[in-house]
Scaffold this motif. Sequence first.
Motif, PDB file in Angstrom:
ATOM      1  N   ASP A   1      33.472  50.002  30.579  1.00 45.29           N
ATOM      2  CA  ASP A   1      33.067  51.101  31.465  1.00 45.29           C
ATOM      3  C   ASP A   1      33.828  51.102  32.786  1.00 45.29           C
ATOM      4  O   ASP A   1      33.324  51.556  33.812  1.00 45.29           O
ATOM      5  CB  ASP A   1      31.554  51.065  31.716  1.00 45.29           C
ATOM      6  CG  ASP A   1      31.098  49.787  32.413  1.00 45.29           C
ATOM      7  OD1 ASP A   1      31.929  48.878  32.624  1.00 45.29           O
ATOM      8  OD2 ASP A   1      29.896  49.702  32.739  1.00 45.29           O
ATOM      9  N   ALA A   2      35.062  50.630  32.761  1.00 45.14           N
ATOM     10  CA  ALA A   2      35.951  50.668  33.921  1.00 45.14           C
ATOM     11  C   ALA A   2      37.227  51.379  33.504  1.00 45.14           C
ATOM     12  O   ALA A   2      37.989  50.873  32.677  1.00 45.14           O
ATOM     13  CB  ALA A   2      36.270  49.267  34.423  1.00 45.14           C
ATOM     14  N   GLY A   3      37.428  52.586  34.060  1.00 49.85           N
ATOM     15  CA  GLY A   3      38.620  53.355  33.753  1.00 49.85           C
ATOM     16  C   GLY A   3      39.475  53.564  34.983  1.00 49.85           C
ATOM     17  O   GLY A   3      39.529  52.718  35.877  1.00 49.85           O
TER      18      GLY A   3
ATOM     19  N   GLU B   1      39.086  58.338  32.594  1.00 51.52           N
ATOM     20  CA  GLU B   1      38.461  58.295  33.913  1.00 51.52           C
ATOM     21  C   GLU B   1      37.373  57.229  34.011  1.00 51.52           C
ATOM     22  O   GLU B   1      37.302  56.488  34.987  1.00 51.52           O
ATOM     23  CB  GLU B   1      37.894  59.672  34.271  1.00 51.52           C
ATOM     24  CG  GLU B   1      38.982  60.695  34.590  1.00 51.52           C
ATOM     25  CD  GLU B   1      38.406  61.994  35.101  1.00 51.52           C
ATOM     26  OE1 GLU B   1      37.737  61.959  36.154  1.00 51.52           O
ATOM     27  OE2 GLU B   1      38.598  63.031  34.443  1.00 51.52           O
ATOM     28  N   GLU B   2      36.513  57.156  33.018  1.00 54.85           N
ATOM     29  CA  GLU B   2      35.375  56.241  33.081  1.00 54.85           C
ATOM     30  C   GLU B   2      35.481  55.080  32.104  1.00 54.85           C
ATOM     31  O   GLU B   2      34.636  54.181  32.127  1.00 54.85           O
ATOM     32  CB  GLU B   2      34.062  56.995  32.798  1.00 54.85           C
ATOM     33  CG  GLU B   2      33.870  58.274  33.595  1.00 54.85           C
ATOM     34  CD  GLU B   2      33.793  58.056  35.098  1.00 54.85           C
ATOM     35  OE1 GLU B   2      33.604  56.903  35.534  1.00 54.85           O
ATOM     36  OE2 GLU B   2      33.932  59.048  35.847  1.00 54.85           O
ATOM     37  N   HIS B   3      36.493  55.079  31.258  1.00 60.30           N
ATOM     38  CA  HIS B   3      36.599  54.065  30.218  1.00 60.30           C
ATOM     39  C   HIS B   3      37.968  53.403  30.215  1.00 60.30           C
ATOM     40  O   HIS B   3      38.994  54.041  30.503  1.00 60.30           O
ATOM     41  CB  HIS B   3      36.371  54.681  28.824  1.00 60.30           C
ATOM     42  CG  HIS B   3      34.954  55.082  28.573  1.00 60.30           C
ATOM     43  ND1 HIS B   3      34.615  56.173  27.809  1.00 60.30           N
ATOM     44  CD2 HIS B   3      33.791  54.530  28.976  1.00 60.30           C
ATOM     45  CE1 HIS B   3      33.295  56.282  27.761  1.00 60.30           C
ATOM     46  NE2 HIS B   3      32.770  55.295  28.464  1.00 60.30           N
ATOM     47  N   GLY B   4      37.985  52.127  29.881  1.00 60.72           N
ATOM     48  CA  GLY B   4      39.217  51.416  29.594  1.00 60.72           C
ATOM     49  C   GLY B   4      39.262  51.057  28.132  1.00 60.72           C
ATOM     50  O   GLY B   4      38.263  50.572  27.562  1.00 60.72           O
ATOM     51  N   LEU B   5      40.399  51.308  27.494  1.00 56.64           N
ATOM     52  CA  LEU B   5      40.572  51.016  26.073  1.00 56.64           C
ATOM     53  C   LEU B   5      41.295  49.683  25.944  1.00 56.64           C
ATOM     54  O   LEU B   5      42.380  49.494  26.536  1.00 56.64           O
ATOM     55  CB  LEU B   5      41.361  52.115  25.377  1.00 56.64           C
ATOM     56  CG  LEU B   5      40.602  53.405  25.017  1.00 56.64           C
ATOM     57  CD1 LEU B   5      40.037  54.103  26.254  1.00 56.64           C
ATOM     58  CD2 LEU B   5      41.502  54.362  24.244  1.00 56.64           C
ATOM     59  N   VAL B   6      40.695  48.758  25.203  1.00 58.10           N
ATOM     60  CA  VAL B   6      41.172  47.382  25.176  1.00 58.10           C
ATOM     61  C   VAL B   6      41.535  46.975  23.749  1.00 58.10           C
ATOM     62  O   VAL B   6      40.714  47.103  22.818  1.00 58.10           O
ATOM     63  CB  VAL B   6      40.099  46.417  25.717  1.00 58.10           C
ATOM     64  CG1 VAL B   6      40.678  45.003  25.855  1.00 58.10           C
ATOM     65  CG2 VAL B   6      39.544  46.907  27.054  1.00 58.10           C
ATOM     66  N   ASP B   7      42.749  46.478  23.590  1.00 59.98           N
ATOM     67  CA  ASP B   7      43.184  45.908  22.316  1.00 59.98           C
ATOM     68  C   ASP B   7      42.709  44.454  22.274  1.00 59.98           C
ATOM     69  O   ASP B   7      43.159  43.623  23.061  1.00 59.98           O
ATOM     70  CB  ASP B   7      44.707  45.982  22.214  1.00 59.98           C
ATOM     71  CG  ASP B   7      45.252  45.397  20.926  1.00 59.98           C
ATOM     72  OD1 ASP B   7      44.481  44.785  20.158  1.00 59.98           O
ATOM     73  OD2 ASP B   7      46.466  45.516  20.692  1.00 59.98           O
ATOM     74  N   VAL B   8      41.772  44.171  21.379  1.00 57.56           N
ATOM     75  CA  VAL B   8      41.210  42.814  21.285  1.00 57.56           C
ATOM     76  C   VAL B   8      41.653  42.112  20.003  1.00 57.56           C
ATOM     77  O   VAL B   8      41.077  41.095  19.610  1.00 57.56           O
ATOM     78  CB  VAL B   8      39.669  42.854  21.364  1.00 57.56           C
ATOM     79  CG1 VAL B   8      39.221  43.391  22.709  1.00 57.56           C
ATOM     80  CG2 VAL B   8      39.080  43.690  20.222  1.00 57.56           C
ATOM     81  N   SER B   9      42.693  42.646  19.366  1.00 53.78           N
ATOM     82  CA  SER B   9      43.091  42.130  18.054  1.00 53.78           C
ATOM     83  C   SER B   9      43.591  40.693  18.108  1.00 53.78           C
ATOM     84  O   SER B   9      43.544  39.981  17.098  1.00 53.78           O
ATOM     85  CB  SER B   9      44.175  43.033  17.447  1.00 53.78           C
ATOM     86  OG  SER B   9      45.329  43.057  18.275  1.00 53.78           O
TER      87      SER B   9
END
Length: 368
Positions: A278-280, A310-318
């Motif tokens: 929830d940090a974009g 804006e409100e989200h960060g997309l994270v590659d956790v592979s």
Amino acid sequence: MTDLPDAVSSRLEPLERTLETLETPSVLIDADIADANLRRWQERCDKAGMANRPHIKTHRSVAWALRQVELGANGITVQTVGEAEIMADAGIKDLFLTTMTFGPAKLARLGEVAKRADVAVVADSREAVDAVAGAARSAGAKIKVLVECETGAGRCGLAHPDEIAGLATYIASQDGLTFGGLMTYPAAGKRLQGEQLLQGAIAACKAAGLDVPTVSSGGSPDMWLDDGLAPVTEYRAGTYIYNDRSLMIRGTATAEQCAMTVLATVVSRPTPERAIIDAGSKALTSDLLGLNGYGMLQEHPEAVIYQLNEEHGLVDVSKCATPPQVGDRVHILPNHTCVVSNLFDRMFIVSNGKLVGALPVDARGKSN
């Protein structure tokens, strides 16, 4: 450190929360680390015989600016008239504005600040000098002007000693102004190359009958290096109070010397390879600064924040051995701390591992 500095503790807003109940995203500042960073740099400047003029655009906080002055800073650096107003309101009397000011309304505000504080500014043209001279005369104030010198960063500034001395002479001839010396912001890793130009500019000014009381340089990446410092009398650094991922990667600071993190929550795991926090872009800077990803998850350093909405960060956790799960809280080391400070109204202060209160970001949004 067992007690917060009074400049900080006296301005803390009390909270009825703990770190575990704090909403996210929030910015956390480890005050013990931040204060140690301030003291370490002040000691470095003192030993080098160099004035410390910290840049407050990193923290934008009256409390931390007062603490820097308390520790021995000769004054502070501001980037906008708005920042200067906030700091003058707080009683800080020595301000250096390192951007050029134009426009009647803004110049009038600059003149008002100069009536209640010692103000220095920069110029690289007669037009800039004339603008400040008019503001000083209208306010009945004195303003110090330093000639901005271009020493390899490709930014503002003059790059020929004779031109620099000519503008210095023009400044000295103006009612309401005082020639204050030379200012530069060298490119990272290239401060030594600018030393020759500065020495030539100093010699040209002296040949024109002008003393050069101050030679002001800056930049956090090279702040611990001695290369190119021979002509420098004061140094402007800002990021060092908190440090960030970019300085850690450069070797300027260690992970243990990074005081700012963004606390975020994993709100979705739509695929095994992707997590959403929830940090974009409204919580993390979009600056990459040549790095891979928009910050580092301290609990999962193998993860990559590859995109910001804006409100989200997309994270590659592979590549994570144990990927974060929905509801997990993570601490993000931002790429560029200065920008993050300007995204929040207040910072949550941690000392001895406990949440002790919040500090307002006093100069947030003061960009003009």
